[in-house]
Write a protein that holds these residues in place. Structure first.
Motif, PDB file in Angstrom:
ATOM      1  N   ILE A 143      33.299  34.153  42.761  1.00 49.90           N
ATOM      2  CA  ILE A 143      33.631  34.928  41.561  1.00 49.90           C
ATOM      3  C   ILE A 143      32.507  34.823  40.531  1.00 49.90           C
ATOM      4  CG2 ILE A 143      35.185  35.055  39.577  1.00 49.90           C
ATOM      5  CD1 ILE A 143      37.429  34.067  41.478  1.00 49.90           C
ATOM      6  N   ALA A 299      40.647  32.158  40.004  1.00 44.64           N
ATOM      7  CA  ALA A 299      40.587  33.223  38.997  1.00 44.64           C
ATOM      8  C   ALA A 299      40.792  32.660  37.599  1.00 44.64           C
ATOM      9  CB  ALA A 299      41.636  34.283  39.307  1.00 44.64           C
ATOM     10  N   VAL A 312      36.285  38.888  39.043  1.00 41.35           N
ATOM     11  CA  VAL A 312      37.275  38.109  39.801  1.00 41.35           C
ATOM     12  C   VAL A 312      37.651  38.848  41.077  1.00 41.35           C
ATOM     13  CG1 VAL A 312      39.655  37.278  39.820  1.00 41.35           C
ATOM     14  CG2 VAL A 312      38.207  36.876  37.815  1.00 41.35           C
ATOM     15  N   GLY A 315      34.602  39.032  43.481  1.00 38.42           N
ATOM     16  CA  GLY A 315      34.286  37.739  44.079  1.00 38.42           C
ATOM     17  C   GLY A 315      35.274  37.318  45.138  1.00 38.42           C
ATOM     18  N   LEU A 316      36.555  37.569  44.904  1.00 34.45           N
ATOM     19  CA  LEU A 316      37.568  37.194  45.893  1.00 34.45           C
ATOM     20  C   LEU A 316      37.466  38.072  47.139  1.00 34.45           C
ATOM     21  CD1 LEU A 316      40.631  36.460  43.589  1.00 34.45           C
ATOM     22  CD2 LEU A 316      39.263  34.816  44.879  1.00 34.45           C
TER      23      LEU A 316
END
Length: 470
Positions: A143, A299, A312, A315-316
């Motif tokens: 993230i 997160a 977030v 990135g996930l």
């Protein structure tokens, strides 16, 4: 920033005599730093003298670094003792140091002090818990990188915190996975945001059997500005209530209460920082409810340091799960083979087993004093069969006889890598089409393998060999 206005504890200086206990990865990082500082270094281990890498040998020859085996007490004039995390407080050298007024700290504490002493200390984001730390800090790293930051996770994974603090180009955040051992020896660390994922029995041999002492060290992660915890876990929930942090954020796999992060309408939902839906639950890897809370936790830490909701989600989505963590190895004759060798205690194995409906379970190794009964009782109805290996296989077999007496069980004797071939073959005989053969040992690996990774590699090799002969 927590305690930014306070004067940090003292750092070692040129000419100081510093004892370094342990010559592993973190110990070597400490030695290199001290040599560059001009300190005098005495290195020891608990049984044999550590072997130093070639770049440090000139310092040994010059006398700047001395190596001894099993030092009983720090010599007169010792300014500081820096211990590797594996040394419990009852270690005679550490007891003698404390009795003699010599401060004992760990490598993470040294890294924190060094960072605080600079003109621009960074925000630290700390991840701890009995299980899920490495996956969560990996998600956090992904993230932060999606937000354009220079960050590489450190601490109990990847590289030492001290190297992260000293790195060039500069790390813009310190994202640290910390074990209870590391936290024990890091009394000054006050992160911008700290996380506890869960708390269950583990490492009780290090703590003299005290679950309270183990939990107290984990709770140190929640002493900074923002405390985050997965409240679906009773131990972590209790720590969040007791945390002195100015802001507390709960994580749940259910609909989140006000001020929390959770799951709403099939999406990860941020109710703490005002972003609302973040991304669909289906975008989270690896599988399992525990990885949903891992993602929510990562997160929360990222959002606490000003990262956008878009970063977030990105990135996930980009996160690549690490090896030996619930990774599907092969599909052979309709049977899936899954490697979760990282499940080194009953709690981790329970989370892994819960992700599948019908399982042939491969378990065993060193239970380290943990009870297996609750795990066996909770997953008995999922078991198509069990194959056991390792030193504590008899203890698991006894629990199975009590709570899952009708489940076919086989113990495979032996202590070498070849055993895994027999284990996989035995599991195959119990599996039907649609089943999962799952290596989730619920135990440590050092009775048979050099690490959980070596155990997982052995499983993968055995599965692939099986597939080649089908």
């Amino acid at each position: 920033m927590a305690e930014q206005g306070t004067r940090p504890p003292a750092l070692p200086a040129a000419g100081d005599l510093v004892v370094v206990a342990g010559g592993g990865v973190s110990g070597i990082a400490v030695i290199r730093y001290l040599v560059g500082l001009g300190a005098r270094v005495l290195v020891t281990a608990d049984r044999v003298a550590p072997i130093l890498p070639p770049d440090l040998l000139p310092s040994v020859r010059s006398g700047a670094v001395e190596v001894v085996a099993d030092l009983a007490s720090p010599p007169p004039g010792t300014a500081l003792l820096v211990t590797s995390p594996g040394f419990p407080p009852a270690t005679p050298l550490l007891v003698a140091a404390a009795a003699g007024g010599v401060e004992v700290i760990g490598e993470i504490e040294l890294a924190w002090r060094l960072d605080r002493a600079g003109t621009d200390p960074r925000e630290w984001l700390v991840v701890t818990g009995t299980n899920g730390k490495t996956t969560t800090v990996g998600m956090l790293e992904s993230i932060l990188r999606a937000a354009g930051l220079v960050v590489t996770a450190c601490g109990n994974v990847g590289w030492p915190g001290l190297e992260a603090v000293l790195d060039v180009p500069r790390q813009q955040r310190i994202a640290a996975e910390l074990s209870s051992f590391q936290l024990h020896w890091a009394p000054s660390v006050r992160p911008r945001a700290g996380l506890v994922l869960n708390l269950v029995e583990d490492h009780l041999n290090w703590y003299g059997g005290s679950m309270a002492a183990y939990g107290a060290d984990k709770a140190l992660a929640l002493t900074g500005d923002i405390a985050v915890a997965v409240v679906d876990d009773p131990g972590a929930a209790a720590m969040l209530v007791a945390s002195p942090a100015a802001r507390k954020i709960a994580i749940t796999a259910s609909a989140p209460p006000v001020g929390a992060l959770g799951v709403l309408d099939g999406h990860l939902f941020d109710g703490a920082f005002g972003n609302g839906p973040l991304l669909p639950v289906t975008g989270i890897r690896p599988a399992g409810v525990h990885n949903i809370t891992n993602a929510l936790s990562a997160a929360a830490l990222a959002l606490a340091t000003g990262v956008s909701a878009e970063a977030v989600a990105s990135g996930l989505r980009q996160f690549e799960p690490g090896e030996h963590r619930n990774v599907e190895v092969a599909l052979i004759d309709g049977v899936r083979f899954v490697n979760d060798s990282k499940a080194t205690n009953p709690h981790a194995a329970a989370a892994s087993l819960a992700a599948y409906h019908r399982v042939v379970w491969i378990a065993g190794g060193q239970l380290k004093g943990a009870s297996i009964d609750d795990l066996v009782r909770s997953i008995a109805d999922r078991l198509a069969g069990v194959v056991l290996l390792g030193v504590d296989a008899p203890l698991i077999a006894e629990a199975l006889s009590r709570h899952a007496p009708n489940v076919p069980t086989m113990s495979v004797p032996g202590t070498d890598h070849g055993v895994m071939t027999e284990v996989v073959r035995a599991a195959t005989t119990m599996a039907a089409q649609g089943d999962v053969v799952l290596l989730a040992p619920a135990a440590a690996s050092l009775d048979m393998f050099s690490s959980y990774a070596s155990r997982g590699d052995s499983f993968v090799a055995a599965v692939r060999a099986l597939g080649e002969h089908r």
